[in-house]
Design an enzyme around this catalytic site. Sequence first.
Site, PDB file in Angstrom:
ATOM      1  N   CYS A 102       1.585   3.075  11.650  1.00 42.90           N
ATOM      2  CA  CYS A 102       2.564   2.801  10.600  1.00 42.90           C
ATOM      3  C   CYS A 102       2.733   4.060   9.759  1.00 42.90           C
ATOM      4  CB  CYS A 102       2.133   1.613   9.735  1.00 42.90           C
ATOM      5  SG  CYS A 102       0.727   1.933   8.660  1.00 42.90           S
ATOM      6  N   HIS A 107       0.833  -1.195   0.000  1.00 42.21           N
ATOM      7  CA  HIS A 107       0.000   0.000   0.000  1.00 42.21           C
ATOM      8  C   HIS A 107       0.865   1.240   0.000  1.00 42.21           C
ATOM      9  CE1 HIS A 107       0.798  -1.103   4.201  1.00 42.21           C
ATOM     10  NE2 HIS A 107       0.785   0.200   4.460  1.00 42.21           N
TER      11      HIS A 107
END
Length: 671
Positions: free
Chosen positions: A185, A66
């Site tokens: 993250c 991603h």
Amino acid sequence: MSELITAELVLLDADLGNSTGEVIEKLASLVAEQGRATDAGALAADGKAREAKTATGVPGGIAIPHCRSAAVTVPTLAMARLNPKVDFGAKDGEADLVFFIAAPDGADQAHLKLLSKLARALVKKSFTASLRAAQSEAQIVELVRDVVSDAPAAAPAPAAAAPAPAAEETAGAPKKKSIVAVTACPTGIAHTYMAADSLAQTAQEMGVEFAVETQGSSGSTPLDAAVIEAADAVIFAVDVDVRDRGRFAGKPVIQVPVKRGIDEPEKLINDAIAASEDPQARRVPAGTTATAEEKNGSESFGAGLKRALLTGVSYMIPFVAGGGLLIALGFLLGGYAITDVADQYLTENTLFNLPDAGLLAYLGAVAFKIGGLSMGFLVPALGGYIAYAYADRPGIAPGFTAGAVAGFMGAGFIGGIVGGLIAGLACRWINSWNVPRWMRGLMPVVIVPLLGSIIASGLMFLFLGGPIAKLTEALNNWLSGMSGTAAAVLGLVLGLMMAVDLGGPVNKVAYSFAVAGLGTASLADNPAPMMIMAAVMAAGMVPPLAMALATTISAKLFTEAERENGKAAWLLGAAFISEGAIPFAAADPLRVIPASMVGAGVTGSLIMSFNVVSQAPHGGIFVFFAMNNTWPLFLLATLIGTVVSAAVVIVLKKYVRKAPVGAAEPAKVAA
């Protein structure tokens, strides 16, 4: 709201290659083919850059590559069921289910929440089993739509209020352990939420009271203060700094990369329980962010030093940029004699009582003085924010003070670096003291700044300032006396450094060296740092300008996406944004980077040979007035380097093969 996934974005039992890079490239191409991204190459480069930070494979044969990318126009999910499987770095083996999450840089909260819902669903075995059993693309789309629908989902763990005690606890049974966690993250889309759910499910199975705060892109609901207060320990499963970390001060802490929250939830919870029973366990210091020991548990001294230096330089640059441009504007308005009369004009005259030289001279004095005062903060800011990188806010005052001492003693930017490092390390050490609870509130605002200032500034005054001042004087004399071949060689080296990684660590080292030297520069007495700044800026402009020129001259050698990037690279290069060449380097590094280095090295060498100066640390051709009367030579050197790099990259693309003879071209992915 646009659909996140369609049947055209699903590939079943597809062979997308044998590496993560190949899979990401094919899925990025699929996204672009569906009109959801403007540049497949740029999207793939962003996806591979994110993959390089942390592998996106998770247990159960799943991978979630991603990224956020400026190339993405519509938030998108592209899904592939792979055959053969590909290793995405999961501990339990290769992945056969891959979801490529492509989010625009400015994705709205609603879309980001849907993307995070998908990530959370991927930790559920029933959902992944359904994906593997699906017989058509339409079934996959329906399954995904079901899990990202707006129907409320049951929360796996509370995040707002402390749970009520169980009946057996009130009857005298041992109290359950209470653990809180924060997950985060870099992109805040997938791993943040998967780690949260994995930890929550495991804690429920283990009978541990648990609450988690996800600091992701779709927003964050802070843990209730009462929940934190009641917790026995805290888990930070993060790849970035924890926001408002001071809330957890004094709690035993386990800090790991976010991926371990997905891979090893049971071990982390057991480690947190053990830490809660260990008086010697590491604890969250009062008023600090992550320290070198805590960051991923493994940051080396060298990595911490590099991070601190880059932090100091990044916070220092606004002082230098504003100050340098204002000083240049002062010269433009008031002439070069403004250095001798600025103080007199500002003390004896006003806007309504102008000096004999007139309005422009008075305004020039104002600009020159503001710029000079701004530049005076260069060394203190450098020291203050280096200390901040090590010890957060409590380190700022000791670092600024040590930097001011360095300036007072003539130790320059080297003294600022040394003082900042001492201040930061001293403050971090003081923060590690195990003090009584009543004293913790005083640590960040009184005790740490006081003792840190005494240690850092005391060492500068008593032992270090004098020797560093002599070293700084010798360095300035060496740079000031540099001419001819020596100056040209220095320019060549700086040019090569600016182009070798296009905004990466080597580029930043060269740029930081140039910016730090501006604080000691003077047109009359010490122009060498300004020459170095000009060399670095001109060399950094060459790679994007060269790619723009090459795509104009030999368009057939470049893809359609590269030709579009070339149009934008004209402006990016002119403004000294080296990253404008990254899409070209990512697609063809072995030809683009060497070509960029050749031209940038030539430009850096010419700038030093021509004695070109720049009082501004950024802006490219748009700050020509900060180059005094040397700006035509600046443009000439930049033009020569641009032509050289463009010629080299064209020759390399024409006559040097990108792949060995007979190597198969990547197959185009069918929609």
